[in-house]
Design a protein around this motif. Structure first.
Motif, PDB file in Angstrom:
ATOM      1  N   ALA A   1       0.825  -1.226   0.000  1.00 20.31           N
ATOM      2  CA  ALA A   1       0.000   0.000   0.000  1.00 20.31           C
ATOM      3  C   ALA A   1       0.855   1.270   0.000  1.00 20.31           C
ATOM      4  N   ILE A   2       2.178   1.113  -0.026  1.00 20.64           N
ATOM      5  CA  ILE A   2       3.058   2.300  -0.019  1.00 20.64           C
ATOM      6  C   ILE A   2       2.889   3.084  -1.317  1.00 20.64           C
ATOM      7  N   ARG A   3       2.805   4.392  -1.197  1.00 17.91           N
ATOM      8  CA  ARG A   3       2.737   5.290  -2.361  1.00 17.91           C
ATOM      9  C   ARG A   3       3.839   6.345  -2.223  1.00 17.91           C
ATOM     10  N   SER A   4       4.296   6.832  -3.356  1.00 21.71           N
ATOM     11  CA  SER A   4       5.223   7.960  -3.320  1.00 21.71           C
ATOM     12  C   SER A   4       4.442   9.217  -2.960  1.00 21.71           C
ATOM     13  N   GLY A   5       5.011   9.988  -2.039  1.00 18.32           N
ATOM     14  CA  GLY A   5       4.340  11.239  -1.667  1.00 18.32           C
ATOM     15  C   GLY A   5       4.753  12.409  -2.544  1.00 18.32           C
ATOM     16  N   GLY A   6       5.737  12.181  -3.420  1.00 19.81           N
ATOM     17  CA  GLY A   6       6.231  13.255  -4.285  1.00 19.81           C
ATOM     18  C   GLY A   6       7.683  13.568  -3.984  1.00 19.81           C
ATOM     19  N   PRO A   7       7.963  14.232  -2.852  1.00 20.26           N
ATOM     20  CA  PRO A   7       9.365  14.505  -2.523  1.00 20.26           C
ATOM     21  C   PRO A   7      10.137  13.203  -2.297  1.00 20.26           C
TER      22      PRO A   7
ATOM     23  N   GLY B   1       9.714   9.968   2.254  1.00 11.04           N
ATOM     24  CA  GLY B   1       9.054  10.440   1.030  1.00 11.04           C
ATOM     25  C   GLY B   1       7.915   9.530   0.610  1.00 11.04           C
ATOM     26  N   LYS B   2       7.720   8.447   1.380  1.00 13.57           N
ATOM     27  CA  LYS B   2       6.643   7.502   1.056  1.00 13.57           C
ATOM     28  C   LYS B   2       5.475   7.714   2.009  1.00 13.57           C
ATOM     29  N   LEU B   3       4.320   7.225   1.574  1.00  8.72           N
ATOM     30  CA  LEU B   3       3.110   7.320   2.392  1.00  8.72           C
ATOM     31  C   LEU B   3       2.409   5.979   2.430  1.00  8.72           C
ATOM     32  N   VAL B   4       1.763   5.689   3.554  1.00  2.07           N
ATOM     33  CA  VAL B   4       0.806   4.578   3.639  1.00  2.07           C
ATOM     34  C   VAL B   4      -0.475   5.153   4.216  1.00  2.07           C
TER      35      VAL B   4
END
Lengths: 180, 340
Positions: B46-52, B136-139
């Motif tokens: 479920a990890i997504r890149s947050g951009g930075p 820099g990642k998001l869950v």
């Protein structure tokens, strides 16, 4: 290539064209810096400038996003100044300006074979602008209320090079038509 | 000792100390004390890149502080407060929104104060000899931290590593307070305040997501989330704030309205009993494990710098709790008990 460069020199020697290119470059640079968050509100009036972090000039904070080295506050506007972000924005702005000027020349100068060079430049505009929004300032997505930040964030590394490529191809295509 | 024996001894010593060396400097960790609704593999998926990029949002590693009377804050400005070993510090939200992690030291302890603007969560973790950074990642829109000793990745709300050598290990938490400057200063007049001398240049007068004072933009209760979640729950508007606590017995979310109106809430989670007390000064909750089901009378309680005091409180076991946006709490703890 020499002929293309000569054409660019010819274009910027024309005062009206130079004004158009400069105007587009400045506008685009300001818009890009605003979308990436380098320029924003929060100023307390008056003006103030400080440059305390030159050592971070090459530090990256995201794809094609660099650390600011200074802060310039003019009136209500605050500019966290990164030389490389500014250079990148100006480069894309210049390319955008040249594209539009070349498209204008193609349309206004009689040609036997008028082609669609100007149209390509418009294709480069959305990725170039979105590069900022996706990278460090989700501002525009918040304003739009779109739950697509996840998708755009993943695309961030490709948005700026994609925009530069599209702008370069568009300009090359338009200049080819002009020198014929 | 023969040369051959010496070699064996050297090898055995080397093998023996290898795990210790590999964990050298790692943050203090333990078996998770929180419920895990998903496996670490599912969290990883479920990890997504947050951009930075990694450290693109830079942690503050050399924080500087000023006295309360030097701080240019409004009474309604949000701060994250910490009171540890007799020392109080306030971390303005408008600074932390640009950095998300402060690697600090209080009372001789190495602590990380963490804040995720996208989920509205502030948590404190003991960091040992290492520091935490922003991956820099998001869950579930939540900050994924990494520790600089092992590069393990830790979603903030979970406090459990989902990737790296420390996967499935939990961090040690300590209480931080999501409150206002006025409330924090009233409780802790001697508090220090994080300054804008962070080592980085940021526009600390502007929040890229919106505003808490007055509330607007991304923080507005009805505004939409930006990133996908593992579990969507539309019981409340996405950004509505709940006070949550999680234990091995499960997770509990209490609406702010219920907490304010009831003052003392007794709930059963599984076989265990918990008591949550509203602190009207800081407008937050104090959570306790209450296995003996001791009755607490709100009228007899005092709220001091040290916390809540009163008859029966000493017999309770404190449990960490924190405020969170509803969508994020429900995404991490879909089986949460809800008190509204």
């Amino acid at each position: 290539m020499k002929r293309l460069i000569k054409m660019i020199v010819k274009m910027i020697s024309h005062p009206a064209t130079l004004l158009l290119i400069s105007g587009i470059m400045v506008s685009y640079t300001l818009l890009y810096l605003w979308l990436t968050g380098d320029m924003a509100g929060g100023g307390l009036g008056g003006w103030h400038a400080t440059f305390p972090a030159w050592e971070r000039v090459f530090e990256q904070r995201g794809a094609f996003q660099f650390e600011p080295v200074g802060l310039v506050s003019i009136g209500g506007v605050v500019w966290t100044f990164s030389p490389l972000n500014t250079l990148l924005a100006m480069t894309m702005g210049l390319l955008m300006g040249l594209n539009i000027a070349a498209g204008w020349w193609l349309r206004t100068r009689p040609r036997q074979c008028r082609l669609r060079g100007a149209g390509t430049s418009w294709l480069a505009l959305p990725p170039a602008l979105l590069a900022g929004g996706a990278c460090c300032a989700p501002l525009i997505l918040i304003w739009l209320g779109l739950p697509i930040a996840g998708a755009l964030a993943g695309m961030a590394p490709y948005l700026v090079p994609g925009a530069l490529l599209l702008l370069s191809v568009g300009l090359w295509h338009s200049l080819q038509q002009l020198v014929r | 000792m023969s040369l051959k024996s010496l070699r064996y001894v050297t090898l055995l010593v080397a093998v023996g100390i290898a795990p210790a060396l590999s964990a050298h400097g790692a943050p203090p960790s333990q078996a998770p004390q929180v419920p895990l609704a998903y496996s670490v593999e599912e969290f990883r998926d479920a990890i997504r890149s947050g951009g930075p990029g990694k450290d693109g949002i830079p942690s503050i590693d050399r924080p500087r502080f000023q006295s309360a009377n030097q701080a240019a804050l409004s009474a309604d400005d949000k701060v994250i407060g910490v009171y540890h070993r007799g020392q109080a510090r306030a971390y303005p939200q408008r600074i932390l929104v640009w950095h998300e992690i402060v690697n600090d030291e209080l009372g001789g302890d190495a602590l990380s104060i963490t804040y995720c603007p996208l989920t509205g969560t502030a948590l404190g973790f003991k960091r040992g000899e290492t520091q935490f950074g922003v991956s820099g990642k998001l869950v579930n829109s939540n900050l994924v931290m990494y520790d600089r000793a092992t590069d393990s990745e830790w979603p903030q709300i979970l406090g459990v590593a989902i990737d790296g050598p420390l996967a499935n290990e939990g961090l040690e938490e300590f209480r931080v307070f999501w409150t206002t400057w006025g409330a924090w200063q009233a409780r802790h007049p001697e508090t220090e305040v994080l300054t804008e001398e962070t080592g980085f240049v940021r526009n600390y007068r502007r929040d890229p997501y919106g505003s808490y004072n007055p509330i607007s933009g991304y923080y507005a209760p009805d505004s939409r989330r930006l990133f996908p979640v593992m579990q969507r729950d539309d019981t409340f508007p996405p950004k509505r704030v709940v006070f949550g606590l999680r234990t091995r017995d499960g997770a509990l979310a209490i609406t702010q309205e219920a907490l304010r109106s009831e003052s003392v809430i007794d709930v059963a989670l599984g076989e265990s009993h918990y008591t949550v007390i509203h602190d009207p000064g800081l407008d937050t909750g104090w959570a306790f494990s209450n296995p003996e089901e001791i009755s607490v009378n709100a009228a007899e309680l005092d709220f001091t710098a040290e916390g809540v005091t009163g008859p029966g409180i000493d017999l309770l076991e404190p449990v960490n709790g924190f405020e969170a946006m509803w969508f994020a709490w429900a995404a991490f703890y879909p089986d949460t008990y809800l008190h509204e």
